[in-house]
Design an enzyme around this catalytic site. Structure first.
Site, mmCIF file in Angstrom:
data_model
loop_
_atom_site.group_PDB
_atom_site.id
_atom_site.type_symbol
_atom_site.label_atom_id
_atom_site.label_comp_id
_atom_site.label_asym_id
_atom_site.label_seq_id
_atom_site.Cartn_x
_atom_site.Cartn_y
_atom_site.Cartn_z
ATOM 1 N N CYS A 1 3.112 -68.884 -82.949
ATOM 2 C CA CYS A 1 1.989 -69.021 -83.882
ATOM 3 C C CYS A 1 0.773 -69.613 -83.164
ATOM 4 C CB CYS A 1 2.390 -69.904 -85.062
ATOM 5 S SG CYS A 1 2.853 -71.569 -84.599
ATOM 6 N N GLY B 1 10.122 -53.562 -86.187
ATOM 7 C CA GLY B 1 10.866 -52.342 -86.423
ATOM 8 C C GLY B 1 11.175 -51.604 -85.137
ATOM 9 N N THR C 1 13.332 -56.318 -89.902
ATOM 10 C CA THR C 1 12.761 -55.243 -90.705
ATOM 11 C C THR C 1 13.821 -54.353 -91.335
ATOM 12 O OG1 THR C 1 10.774 -55.246 -89.315
ATOM 13 C CG2 THR C 1 11.166 -53.280 -90.626
#
Length: 314
Positions: free
Chosen positions: A127, A214, A263
């Site tokens: 982050c 993904g 995902t």
């Protein structure tokens, strides 16, 4: 029966399958037995209330996903009062994911969340660090080392450092996290990306850019897991584009000791128990007694182990 148990430092998991932070919640208890997982990994929390990013927050891109959720959080007080008691009904280890805007904020939250019922802390150093012009802690080895040192002093619990693919210094960052006190590396978070609606000419996400996850991310995460397993001596937890037992096997062979599924759970909420069953079936067919026997068994050329980019013929 084969042995699916793995060790992540001092923490023993019954199998190597766990959710990725941000893709798992208490609601999944309505559709699967949470006790079957190797570990429970919570959604990332912040010290105070956080609303998250403007909408739209999610869009689909070529079979993968972009998200810019912005880590909405109800804060540490709500988490300790409401969330931890829910998970205490399970024997499965609880891993709490945390995020902070500065190293000191990270350390304070790390200390506050080190309570009974928490077995490890995943530190989302992918982050932004507002003290470094918004650059993620894990982009550079120096900032990775500094924040991990502060976190290590703040808790006696195992620390899992979640790394970012948005760096060209993967091995250096991995070693810095280990030297700073990390007990394991989670490799990796989402890749910074963007999508535009050609009709409106506007970005498809309200925050302009977001994280790619993904299947598109898997080759990158796999490469990083391989590099980190070679660069550091602590366990690596693979994360990125994992949706089948075959994906898990690739990460294990590359050097990861366990994996996180993200995902894929949005597409199929029961994908994790299915992966665990398929993984066990594969090991039985191949007469492999323990999943640990697969870790780091990739057959490679030692002289090319440090190569990041390779030229190809035109």
């Amino acid at each position: 029966m084969v042995d699916l148990a793995v060790d992540i430092g001092a923490l023993r998991l019954k199998n190597p399958i766990m959710p990725a932070s941000g893709t798992f919640s208490e609601d999944l208890a309505d559709v699967l037995d949470l006790e079957c997982l190797g570990a429970h990994v919570t959604k990332t929390i912040t010290r105070g209330w956080r609303d998250g990013n403007p909408t739209p927050r999610v869009c689909e891109v070529s079979g993968s996903m972009l998200n810019s959720i912005g880590i909405p959080s109800k804060g540490i007080g709500y988490f300790i009062e409401k969330t931890i008691p829910f998970y205490q009904r399970y024997r499965t280890p609880l891993v709490v994911s945390i995020s902070g805007n500065t190293a000191d904020e990270f350390a304070t939250l790390c200390s506050e969340v080190s309570v009974d019922g928490v077995d490890a802390i995943e530190v989302n150093i992918s982050c932004p660090n507002i003290e470094e012009d918004g650059k993620a802690f894990a982009i550079r080895a120096s900032s990775t080392y500094d924040v991990m040192c502060k976190l290590r002093k703040a808790t006696s619990l195992p620390l899992w450092a979640k790394l970012t693919p948005n760096t060209g210094e993967t091995p250096e960052v991995a070693r810095a996290a280990e030297e700073g006190g990390a007990d394991a590396l989670v490799v990796a978070n989402t890749l910074l990306a963007m999508a535009i609606d050609i009709r409106t000419r506007k970005p498809k996400l309200g925050n302009l850019m977001g994280g790619l996850s993904g299947p598109s991310l898997k080759p990158i995460a796999l490469r990083m897991a391989y590099q980190c397993a070679r660069a550091a001596k602590i366990p690596v937890i693979g994360c990125g584009g994992i949706s089948t037992a075959e994906d898990v096997l690739e990460f294990l062979i590359a050097g990861a000791s366990a994996v996180q599924v993200g995902t894929a759970t949005f597409i199929n909420p029961t994908v994790m128990p299915a992966i665990i069953a398929d993984l066990q079936s594969h090991l039985e067919r191949e007469n492999i007694a323990s999943v640990r026997d697969l870790v780091g068994t990739v057959i490679d050329d030692e002289q090319k182990a440090g190569v990041v980019f390779m030229e190809t013929a035109p």
